[in-house]
Design a protein around this motif. Structure first.
Motif, PDB file in Angstrom:
ATOM      1  N   VAL A  66     -36.073  25.992  -3.657  1.00  0.00           N
ATOM      2  CA  VAL A  66     -34.849  26.087  -2.539  1.00  0.00           C
ATOM      3  C   VAL A  66     -35.466  25.699  -1.368  1.00  0.00           C
ATOM      4  CG1 VAL A  66     -33.452  27.718  -1.355  1.00  0.00           C
ATOM      5  CG2 VAL A  66     -33.825  27.998  -3.792  1.00  0.00           C
ATOM      6  N   LEU A  67     -36.720  26.139  -0.945  1.00  0.00           N
ATOM      7  CA  LEU A  67     -37.086  25.643   0.502  1.00  0.00           C
ATOM      8  C   LEU A  67     -37.473  24.096   0.364  1.00  0.00           C
ATOM      9  CD1 LEU A  67     -38.212  26.356   3.077  1.00  0.00           C
ATOM     10  CD2 LEU A  67     -40.319  27.069   2.158  1.00  0.00           C
ATOM     11  N   LEU A 105     -43.750  31.280   4.271  1.00  0.00           N
ATOM     12  CA  LEU A 105     -44.826  29.790   4.574  1.00  0.00           C
ATOM     13  C   LEU A 105     -45.067  29.780   6.107  1.00  0.00           C
ATOM     14  CD1 LEU A 105     -45.498  26.921   3.738  1.00  0.00           C
ATOM     15  CD2 LEU A 105     -43.460  26.298   4.628  1.00  0.00           C
ATOM     16  N   CYS A 106     -46.573  29.894   5.993  1.00  0.00           N
ATOM     17  CA  CYS A 106     -46.945  30.192   7.619  1.00  0.00           C
ATOM     18  C   CYS A 106     -46.750  31.428   7.952  1.00  0.00           C
ATOM     19  CB  CYS A 106     -46.524  28.915   8.562  1.00  0.00           C
ATOM     20  SG  CYS A 106     -47.694  28.671   9.813  1.00  0.00           S
ATOM     21  N   ASP A 107     -46.736  31.677   9.344  1.00  0.00           N
ATOM     22  CA  ASP A 107     -46.995  33.008   9.597  1.00  0.00           C
ATOM     23  C   ASP A 107     -45.873  33.935  10.263  1.00  0.00           C
ATOM     24  OD1 ASP A 107     -46.345  31.628  12.193  1.00  0.00           O
ATOM     25  OD2 ASP A 107     -48.272  31.930  12.982  1.00  0.00           O
ATOM     26  N   LYS A 140     -51.631  19.678   5.004  1.00  0.00           N
ATOM     27  CA  LYS A 140     -52.415  18.853   4.109  1.00  0.00           C
ATOM     28  C   LYS A 140     -52.991  19.798   3.231  1.00  0.00           C
ATOM     29  CE  LYS A 140     -52.450  15.063   6.854  1.00  0.00           C
ATOM     30  NZ  LYS A 140     -53.457  14.937   8.055  1.00  0.00           N
ATOM     31  N   PRO A 141     -53.643  19.190   1.934  1.00  0.00           N
ATOM     32  CA  PRO A 141     -54.033  19.989   0.881  1.00  0.00           C
ATOM     33  C   PRO A 141     -55.038  21.210   1.290  1.00  0.00           C
ATOM     34  CG  PRO A 141     -53.849  17.774   0.139  1.00  0.00           C
ATOM     35  CD  PRO A 141     -53.562  17.735   1.805  1.00  0.00           C
ATOM     36  N   GLY A 154     -42.694  23.356   0.670  1.00  0.00           N
ATOM     37  CA  GLY A 154     -41.651  24.349   0.084  1.00  0.00           C
ATOM     38  C   GLY A 154     -42.735  24.900  -1.312  1.00  0.00           C
ATOM     39  N   HIS A 155     -43.429  24.112  -1.991  1.00  0.00           N
ATOM     40  CA  HIS A 155     -44.039  24.450  -3.134  1.00  0.00           C
ATOM     41  C   HIS A 155     -45.240  25.079  -2.706  1.00  0.00           C
ATOM     42  CE1 HIS A 155     -40.832  22.766  -5.713  1.00  0.00           C
ATOM     43  NE2 HIS A 155     -41.051  21.507  -4.897  1.00  0.00           N
TER      44      HIS A 155
END
Length: 233
Positions: A66-67, A105-107, A140-141, A154-155
């Motif tokens: 979804v994201l 995702l993130c903070d 970045k990975p 998103g993934h």
């Protein structure tokens, strides 16, 4: 479900945090302004992303998908460029009769209260704070991830699921509130299950005013936008 929300902009500015509530989900975002023109700031992006997430959310599609779709749709619709566009953190909580799913995702953490307290958080940005050019590591990975113009973000989100019967309450909050636990030590995660949400925001603000010179808690800015949602099952 009983859903409570509280929001407060940093003094002297318009909040770039966003909350959306649907019949089976809650979305909490913290927009981040880029170097792009001001009409496309973090608040604009967070608004667009929040609305797109609400449009795409259903009962079964994995939250990461979804994201990812929402990010891709915004990038295509508005010509957003990876690495040079506004962005947003994201947390999503979705439920049905059996399960509660969450994405971070993130903070912008999600805290689940049941027999124990479980904190779903994405620490990759915090883990890289010592890097001299933190923006070079964005999406970045081996770096940190945020919703921007690359749907791969998103993934890369952190996810978890819990049986609904084992969950009493869930809190989702931006870092302008979670800092009261993780940085300032004003209260515990468990306190967030019971305290008045308005009181939580006010206590964070008061602590920041008392440390206006940033000596006790070194930070980039004195105040941040605040948003918090509490879901009671």
């Amino acid at each position: 479900m009983k859903i409570e929300t509280a929001e407060q902009a940093a003094p002297g500015r318009v909040s770039e945090d966003r909350i959306r509530v649907t019949s089976n989900a809650v979305v909490v975002l913290d927009g981040v302004t880029s170097r792009r023109p001001p009409e496309r700031n973090g608040g604009w992006y967070a608004t667009e992303l929040a609305d797109e997430l609400v449009r795409l959310l259903d009962a079964t599609t994995p939250l990461t998908e979804v994201l990812a779709r929402a990010i891709a749709n915004l990038a295509e619709a508005h010509g957003l460029v990876p690495g040079d566009s506004p962005s947003s953190t994201a947390s999503i909580v979705r439920w049905d009769d059996e399960t509660i799913d969450a994405l971070v995702l993130c903070d912008t953490p999600v805290v689940v209260f049941g027999r124990t307290t479980r904190v779903l958080e994405d620490t990759r940005l915090a883990d890289l704070r010592s890097q001299p050019d933190i923006l070079a590591w964005k999406n970045k990975p081996d770096g940190w991830w945020v919703a921007e113009a690359d749907p791969a973000a998103g993934h890369r989100a952190v996810t978890a699921s819990w049986p609904r019967a084992e969950v009493r309450k869930v809190v989702a909050l931006t870092d302008g509130v979670s800092c009261g636990v993780s940085e300032y030590g004003l209260f515990s995660w468990e306190d967030l299950a019971e305290l008045s949400l308005g009181d939580v925001l006010d206590r964070v603000r008061e602590a920041e005013r008392d440390d206006a010179d940033h000596r006790r808690w070194p930070r980039y800015k004195t105040h941040d936008d605040q948003a918090i949602v509490r879901i009671s099952t």
